[in-house]
Scaffold this motif. Sequence first.
Motif, short mmCIF file in Angstrom:
data_model
loop_
_atom_site.label_atom_id
_atom_site.label_comp_id
_atom_site.label_asym_id
_atom_site.label_seq_id
_atom_site.Cartn_x
_atom_site.Cartn_y
_atom_site.Cartn_z
N ARG A 15 27.38 38.30 54.03
CA ARG A 15 27.65 37.97 52.62
C ARG A 15 29.14 38.15 52.32
NH1 ARG A 15 30.00 39.83 48.13
NH2 ARG A 15 29.11 41.90 48.40
N GLN A 19 32.56 35.58 53.04
CA GLN A 19 33.45 35.14 51.95
C GLN A 19 34.92 35.04 52.39
OE1 GLN A 19 30.70 37.23 48.51
NE2 GLN A 19 32.89 37.50 48.33
N PHE A 49 23.86 35.34 49.51
CA PHE A 49 23.89 35.26 48.04
C PHE A 49 22.98 34.06 47.70
CE2 PHE A 49 27.49 35.71 44.62
CZ PHE A 49 26.55 35.71 43.61
N ILE A 51 21.57 32.43 45.33
CA ILE A 51 21.80 31.39 44.33
C ILE A 51 22.98 30.50 44.73
CG2 ILE A 51 23.47 32.57 42.82
CD1 ILE A 51 20.47 30.83 41.33
N ALA A 52 23.80 30.97 45.67
CA ALA A 52 25.05 30.26 45.99
C ALA A 52 24.80 28.85 46.50
CB ALA A 52 25.88 31.05 46.99
N LEU A 75 22.28 39.16 47.30
CA LEU A 75 23.13 39.47 46.15
C LEU A 75 22.79 38.54 44.99
CD1 LEU A 75 25.54 41.22 45.13
CD2 LEU A 75 27.05 39.38 45.89
N ARG A 77 24.06 37.79 40.63
CA ARG A 77 24.83 38.20 39.46
C ARG A 77 23.87 38.82 38.43
NH1 ARG A 77 27.44 32.43 38.38
NH2 ARG A 77 25.34 31.95 39.11
N ALA A 78 24.45 39.25 37.33
CA ALA A 78 23.65 39.93 36.31
C ALA A 78 23.01 38.90 35.37
CB ALA A 78 24.53 40.91 35.54
N ASN A 79 22.15 38.07 35.95
CA ASN A 79 21.36 37.17 35.11
C ASN A 79 20.01 36.93 35.78
OD1 ASN A 79 21.40 34.77 36.83
ND2 ASN A 79 23.58 34.67 36.35
N PHE A 101 24.95 42.80 40.43
CA PHE A 101 26.25 43.40 40.09
C PHE A 101 26.85 42.75 38.86
CE2 PHE A 101 29.56 40.22 40.97
CZ PHE A 101 28.78 39.20 41.53
N ILE A 111 36.03 38.79 31.40
CA ILE A 111 35.67 37.46 31.92
C ILE A 111 34.44 36.89 31.23
CG2 ILE A 111 34.88 36.23 34.01
CD1 ILE A 111 37.18 37.41 35.44
N THR A 172 36.54 47.08 44.70
CA THR A 172 36.56 45.63 44.90
C THR A 172 37.91 45.09 45.38
OG1 THR A 172 34.90 45.52 43.19
CG2 THR A 172 36.04 43.45 43.70
C1 LIG Z 1 33.40 40.84 44.53
C2 LIG Z 1 32.43 39.84 45.05
O1 LIG Z 1 32.41 39.68 46.23
S1 LIG Z 1 31.50 38.99 43.99
C3 LIG Z 1 30.69 37.78 44.94
C4 LIG Z 1 31.58 36.64 45.18
N1 LIG Z 1 30.89 35.64 45.94
C5 LIG Z 1 30.77 34.38 45.55
O2 LIG Z 1 31.21 34.00 44.47
C6 LIG Z 1 30.16 33.43 46.51
C7 LIG Z 1 29.04 32.61 45.90
N2 LIG Z 1 29.38 31.97 44.68
C8 LIG Z 1 29.04 30.67 44.37
O3 LIG Z 1 28.50 29.95 45.18
C9 LIG Z 1 29.30 30.22 42.98
O4 LIG Z 1 30.36 30.97 42.44
C10 LIG Z 1 28.01 30.35 42.13
C11 LIG Z 1 26.98 29.38 42.65
C12 LIG Z 1 27.48 31.78 42.22
C13 LIG Z 1 28.34 30.06 40.69
O5 LIG Z 1 28.93 28.79 40.61
P1 LIG Z 1 29.31 28.17 39.17
O6 LIG Z 1 28.11 28.19 38.31
O7 LIG Z 1 29.93 26.86 39.42
O8 LIG Z 1 30.34 29.21 38.52
P2 LIG Z 1 31.81 29.60 39.00
O9 LIG Z 1 31.75 30.08 40.41
O10 LIG Z 1 32.79 28.54 38.71
O11 LIG Z 1 32.14 30.83 38.05
C14 LIG Z 1 31.42 32.04 38.15
C15 LIG Z 1 30.56 32.21 36.91
O12 LIG Z 1 29.76 33.37 37.13
C16 LIG Z 1 30.04 34.34 36.09
N3 LIG Z 1 29.90 35.63 36.71
C17 LIG Z 1 30.69 36.18 37.66
N4 LIG Z 1 30.18 37.36 38.03
C18 LIG Z 1 29.09 37.55 37.30
C19 LIG Z 1 28.15 38.59 37.24
N5 LIG Z 1 28.26 39.63 38.05
N6 LIG Z 1 27.11 38.47 36.42
C20 LIG Z 1 26.99 37.41 35.61
N7 LIG Z 1 27.86 36.38 35.62
C21 LIG Z 1 28.90 36.46 36.45
C22 LIG Z 1 31.44 34.01 35.64
O13 LIG Z 1 31.69 34.55 34.38
C23 LIG Z 1 31.37 32.48 35.64
O14 LIG Z 1 30.62 32.11 34.56
P3 LIG Z 1 30.91 30.77 33.67
O15 LIG Z 1 30.61 29.64 34.59
O16 LIG Z 1 29.97 30.88 32.55
O17 LIG Z 1 32.35 30.86 33.30
#
Ligand SMILES: CC(=O)SCCNC(=O)CCNC(=O)[C@H](O)C(C)(C)COP(=O)(O)OP(=O)(O)OC[C@H]1O[C@@H](n2cnc3c(N)ncnc32)[C@H](O)[C@@H]1OP(=O)(O)O
Length: 519
Positions: A15, A19, A49, A51-52, A75, A77-79, A101, A111, A172
């Motif tokens: 995970r 990244q 992750f 949902i990714a 992993l 997010r908080a939803n 998280f 944010i 982080t």
């Molecule tokens: C510290 C870490 O390692 S955190 C983990 C990081 N890893 C990753 O991001 C890899 C996987 N991520 C992804 O594939 C994409 O980001 C997805 C599918 C999760 C989301 O994609 P998208 O919906 O297009 O959103 P995008 O990535 O542009 O932005 C992140 C969104 O998540 C929200 N968000 C970020 N962290 C969190 C959280 N912990 N809980 C809730 N919402 C969160 C942001 O506010 C943003 O929301 P918005 O679209 O309403 O502005």
Amino acid sequence: MTKSNEVLIFDTTLRDGEQSPGATMTHSEKLEIAEMLDEMGVDIIEAGFPIASEGDFQAVSEIAKLAKSATICGLSRANYKDIDRCWEAVKHAKSPRIHTFIGTSPLHRAIPNLNMDEMAERIHDTVTHARNLCDNVQWSPMDATRTEWDYLCRVVEIAIKAGATTINIPDTVGYTAPRESADLIRNLIATVPGADDVIFATHCHNDLGMATANSLAAVEGGARQIECTINGLGERAGNTALEEVVMALKVRNDIMPYTTRIDTRKIMNISRRVATVSGFAVQYNKAIVGKNAFAHESGIHQDGMLKNRETFEVMKPEDVGLSGTSLPLGKHSGRAALRAKLAEMGFDLADNQLNDIFIRFKDLADRKKEVFDDDLMALVYQNDTSEDRLKLKSLRVVCGTEGPQTADMVMEIDGADVKTSATGDGPVDATFNAVKALFPHGARLQLYQVSAVTEGTDAQATVSVRMEEDGRIATGQSADTDTVVASAKAYINALNRLLVRREQSEPGYDVKGVSYKDT
Ligand SMILES: CC(=O)SCCNC(=O)CCNC(=O)[C@H](O)C(C)(C)COP(=O)(O)OP(=O)(O)OC[C@H]1O[C@@H](n2cnc3c(N)ncnc32)[C@H](O)[C@@H]1OP(=O)(O)O
Ligand SMILES: CC(C)C(=O)C(=O)O
Ligand SMILES: [Mn+2]
């Protein structure tokens, strides 16, 4: 919860490791790595992750099904949507975990534009939702180390009350330092109601090169789960390296009396596999798994290692899955390592023979990064030249597209230096013509053969030259990183041998000061 001395290893190579920009692994590679992690005794595998992407979801689901002993975590997010998807993926595991998280520091609260109270409510709701699905829930306040301590205590308490069973404290952005890392966990455990009922975890990044130290300090502060990745793969400068924390706890168990379930002998294998599938090569001097981690080139270290390996090694290479220490020979090596290497190759040499080879070895090592077994073989089989009448002192050859090729040569003949310049059809021909000019002879060249004994552009060339005169045949050999020098030496070696043969067949023949051709 009574704090045992067992530290759980939570691997997030699949995970957080994935990244790393460019480290994406294929589906089958992820499954293979997960199996290896499971077999080496990792307690929790964060498999992705869900949902990714559909691919991440599939990978987490399949890893959940194949894991034999590790807890499989995803992993989210908080939803609710993320958490539901995560549960769908991990629920087939013998031991599933949902990890959710949210960023709690002022920078990260901004944010989603939540104030402290709104965020606290979100944490309560999402952790409760996760706990209704799964009885193993990990919660992380992202950027914990830049979160106000009192607010951190408040949200950790909320997460525990909502049902989180593991509280992970992420650094982080790799901002904390060892003392603070320990104090933060110690303070949470001492202050937060219910803290004794959960496991505290540490999740460090290496932005300031302190990830391993910070993780170990957190354990001293009371954390009992370390989050880490193989080879320290991960966002930016990477995560805590699994191999480093595990070996540190094993080797310094005297001052850090904690245990893990990791079979450390599997470390090298998985490190190499992760390097291959991620495309992130391990740096040579990387702790534990770097190519040089158990290699000693300098003479004083090699001598020490041969007498007692503990002199320069704090752990056994076998403990991380290597077959042993390596003592590569190079320009810093001494006689002890050279003798040991030659003995290993089957050569039992007297001191004077060793000294002779050592001189030529140093000369070669000055020109070559590493001296391999085949290089040594070539050195051993090169003759001792001290008795030779003819010696090459220096050679400079000009070659290339603008002919003629020219060889400027100095030879020592019967103790006197003589020099000449000769041309020829190519650098070797020019060189042989220079020898003929300095030492005229009637011997004929029967064979000239070149082969590279080791790989690389700095490889040694071995040259064989066979000469014949009056029915006497002599073969000369030489090896050098410069093919033309090796050719000159081999040619001169053959001539010296012919001279010896002549002396032997014509006893009393006085060669001193007499040109071979004149006789
Ligand atoms: C510290 C870490 O390692 S955190 C983990 C990081 N890893 C990753 O991001 C890899 C996987 N991520 C992804 O594939 C994409 O980001 C997805 C599918 C999760 C989301 O994609 P998208 O919906 O297009 O959103 P995008 O990535 O542009 O932005 C992140 C969104 O998540 C929200 N968000 C970020 N962290 C969190 C959280 N912990 N809980 C809730 N919402 C969160 C942001 O506010 C943003 O929301 P918005 O679209 O309403 O502005
Ligand atoms: C998702 C969390 C745990 C993370 O990777 C971090 O904060 O570094
Ligand atoms: Mn991280």
